[in-house]
Design a protein around this motif. Structure first.
Motif, PDB file in Angstrom:
ATOM      1  N   GLY A  65      -2.076   4.694   2.780  1.00  0.00           N
ATOM      2  CA  GLY A  65      -2.980   3.561   2.891  1.00  0.00           C
ATOM      3  C   GLY A  65      -3.772   3.261   1.635  1.00  0.00           C
ATOM      4  O   GLY A  65      -4.572   2.331   1.613  1.00  0.00           O
ATOM      5  N   GLN A  98      -0.533  -4.713  11.858  1.00  0.00           N
ATOM      6  CA  GLN A  98      -0.026  -3.540  11.176  1.00  0.00           C
ATOM      7  C   GLN A  98      -0.901  -2.347  11.577  1.00  0.00           C
ATOM      8  O   GLN A  98      -1.933  -2.507  12.226  1.00  0.00           O
ATOM      9  N   LYS A 126      -6.439  -5.265   9.416  1.00  0.00           N
ATOM     10  CA  LYS A 126      -5.067  -4.761   9.410  1.00  0.00           C
ATOM     11  C   LYS A 126      -4.024  -5.773   9.860  1.00  0.00           C
ATOM     12  O   LYS A 126      -2.848  -5.634   9.564  1.00  0.00           O
ATOM     13  N   ARG A 160      -1.990  -0.179   9.200  1.00  0.00           N
ATOM     14  CA  ARG A 160      -2.646   0.298   7.982  1.00  0.00           C
ATOM     15  C   ARG A 160      -4.150   0.324   8.183  1.00  0.00           C
ATOM     16  O   ARG A 160      -4.695  -0.347   9.063  1.00  0.00           O
ATOM     17  N   LEU A 216       0.837  -1.194   0.000  1.00  0.00           N
ATOM     18  CA  LEU A 216       0.000   0.000   0.000  1.00  0.00           C
ATOM     19  C   LEU A 216       0.871   1.243   0.000  1.00  0.00           C
ATOM     20  O   LEU A 216       2.024   1.207   0.458  1.00  0.00           O
TER      21      LEU A 216
END
Length: 442
Positions: free
Chosen positions: A156, A183, A180, A185, A152
Motif C-alpha cells: 500500500g 479496492q 479506496k 488498498r 501502489l
C-alpha cells in the motif's frame, strides 16, 4: 429485558446478535471519545468560518433565473474556502454528484496535449469513462488528454520510482484519490497525501495536485488543502452535506483553478457570476454545520462494523484497530451471497424503503453488476446509512454512513442478523466471537 432490548427484538435483532454487538462496544469507548474530540474541533472550525463571513438570515434565501448577486451562494463559497483554507471555492447545486465535480475539475484545467497522472493506481470506477480508460463519448481521451498511472506497492505504499518515471514534460495534473473506492488498498491519511504532494512537487513544481476528497471530509482535523493540494473536490451528498444537502458538489482550491471550473460549469465570460441557488441554500448551510458530528457518527459505525466482522473471521479494510481516514468500511465475503445478504440487511434498517429488497443491477459507469442499499432521505446519499459493492471477486461490500450513531449501530446489527438468517454466519461463529470479545474486554 430492558425497554431498548425489547425494541431491538421487535425490530428483528436476535438476543445473540445484540449481546455480541454490546460486547464489541465495550472495547471501543476510548476510540469513540477520540472521534468526538475531532468532531468538536471541526465543529468549531465550521462555526468560525460562518461567523467570520457573517452568515445572516438573508444568506439562507435563494435566487432564480441567472442568479446574479446571490449573497447566500457567494457567502457559502467563502465559508467553504475558509474551512478548507483555500483561496476560493465553487459550491453549487448544478454540480450533480462527486463524479461530476471531479470531471469538472479535470476537464476545466486540462487541455489537448496535456497528460493526467495518478500516483495511487486506478481511479474510482466512474472516472474510467471520464478519463477514457473505458471509451466513452466526451472523455478526456477524445479531447487529446492522455493518462498514465503508477500503482501502489503490495503493502500500500507509494512506488516512488514509478512516480518519478511517470511524471514528464506533458504532465499537467496529478490526481490523488484519498479513499479506496472499490479496492482494498489503504485510504490515504492527510499526512501521507502531504508527503506525496511534496514528492510530486519536487519533481515538477508547477504541476496541479488535485485530491478526490470524497468520504474524507472532517474525518481528521486537517484537509488535503492544508498540506499542499491545489484543489480538493467532493460531493455534498457525502460528508460535507451533513445528510441535508439534496444535491451538489464542491471544488476548493487556488483561485485560478476554481475559476477555470466555474467557466466550464457555466460558460466562458460568465463563470461564478451566474447559477441560481433556488431554495436550496438553507440545507447547504445547515448540512455543512452538522457535517462534523454526522461524519463522527459514520466513523463510529465503520469502526463498529470492522470489529464485528473481523472477530467473525472476515477480512476487513481497514482492520479493527487501524486509524481511520475516511468513513468507508470494506468487508470481504468471498462469495456473492455474503455481499447481497449484507446489503439487504442494511436496506432493512433504513427509514425510507426499509421494506424493499435490493438486487444487483447494471448500474451506469460500472463494468460489473452492482448492488446498492440506500434507503435514504436523499436518493443515493452515502453519508446516510448505505452499503454497496460490485458482484465480482473478491466479493467485497463497502459500508458507509449513518446520520446518527444509534442508526449506524442498528444497521450493522441488521446486516449481521441477515447473514445469520441466511446461514452465511452460524450461531457457533457468533458465540465464539462473543466469548473472545468478552475475554478481551475484561
Amino acid at each position: 429485558m430492558k425497554d431498548t432490548e425489547k425494541l431491538y427484538a421487535a425490530m428483528g435483532i436476535g438476543e445473540e446478535v445484540l449481546a455480541y454487538g454490546d460486547a464489541v462496544l465495550l472495547g471501543l469507548r476510548e476510540r469513540f471519545e477520540a472521534i468526538d474530540g475531532t468532531a468538536e474541533y471541526n465543529q468549531l472550525k465550521v462555526l468560525k468560518a460562518m461567523q467570520e463571513n457573517q452568515v445572516g438570515e438573508a444568506c439562507l434565501l435563494g435566487t432564480t433565473g441567472y442568479g446574479y448577486n446571490d449573497l447566500g451562494r457567494d457567502t457559502l463559497e467563502k465559508v467553504y474556502a475558509g474551512v478548507f483554507h483555500t483561496q476560493d471555492a465553487l459550491v453549487r447545486p448544478q454540480i450533480t454528484c462527486g463524479t461530476h465535480a471531479l470531471a469538472l475539475a479535470l476537464m476545466s484545467n486540462l487541455r489537448p496535449g496535456d497528460e493526467l497522472f495518478s500516483p495511487v493506481g486506478k481511479p474510482y470506477d466512474t472516472l474510467e469513462e471520464v478519463i477514457g480508460i473505458r471509451p466513452s463519448s466526451g472523455s478526456l481521451a477524445e479531447y487529446g488528454v492522455t493518462y498514465r498511472q503508477a500503482n501502489l506497492l503490495a503493502d500500500g505504499s507509494f512506488d516512488h520510482e514509478a512516480i518519478h518515471r511517470g511524471i514528464n514534460e506533458r504532465t499537467k495534473l496529478v490526481a490523488i484519490q484519498r479513499s479506496k473506492g472499490y479496492q482494498t488498498r489503504p485510504t490515504l491519511s492527510v499526512e501521507r497525501i502531504g508527503e506525496l504532494i511534496a514528492f510530486v512537487k519536487d519533481i515538477k513544481p508547477d504541476v496541479i495536485c488535485m485530491v478526490d476528497n470524497c468520504y474524507g471530509e472532517f474525518v481528521e482535523r486537517r484537509e488535503p488543502s492544508d498540506v499542499g493540494a491545489d484543489m480538493v473536490v467532493g460531493s455534498l451528498i457525502k460528508n460535507p452535506g451533513g445528510g441535508l444537502a439534496p444535491i451538489g458538489g464542491y471544488i476548493a482550491g487556488k483561485r485560478k483553478y476554481v475559476e477555470n471550473a466555474a467557466y466550464r460549469l457555466t460558460s466562458p465570460g460568465l463563470g461564478k457570476e451566474v447559477g441560481a441557488s433556488l431554495g436550496i441554500l438553507s440545507a447547504f448551510y445547515q448540512g455543512f454545520f452538522l457535517a462534523p458530528t454526522v461524519t463522527a457518527s459514520a466513523l463510529k459505525g465503520a469502526i463498529f462494523a470492522a470489529n464485528i466482522y473481523e472477530a467473525l473471521g472476515f477480512s476487513v479494510t481497514p482492520d479493527a484497530s487501524q486509524d481511520r481516514y475516511d468513513i468507508i468500511q470494506a468487508v470481504t465475503f468471498g462469495a456473492p451471497e455474503g455481499v447481497k445478504a449484507f446489503c439487504q440487511g442494511i436496506q432493512s434498517a433504513a427509514p425510507v424503503d426499509g421494506h424493499v429488497t435490493p438486487e444487483p443491477w447494471d448500474m451506469p459507469g460500472y463494468d460489473s453488476q452492482v448492488i446498492m442499499a440506500a434507503g435514504a432521505f436523499v436518493s443515493g446519499s452515502s453519508i446516510e446509512l448505505s452499503a454497496d459493492g460490485p458482484l465480482k471477486p473478491p466479493y467485497t461490500v463497502y459500508f458507509q454512513g449513518g446520520l446518527t450513531w444509534p442508526h449506524a449501530k442498528f444497521g450493522i446489527l441488521k446486516s449481521l442478523q441477515f447473514l445469520r438468517q441466511k446461514g452465511i454466519i452460524s450461531e457457533e461463529q457468533i458465540a465464539k466471537a462473543l466469548e473472545k470479545c468478552r475475554k478481551t474486554t475484561k
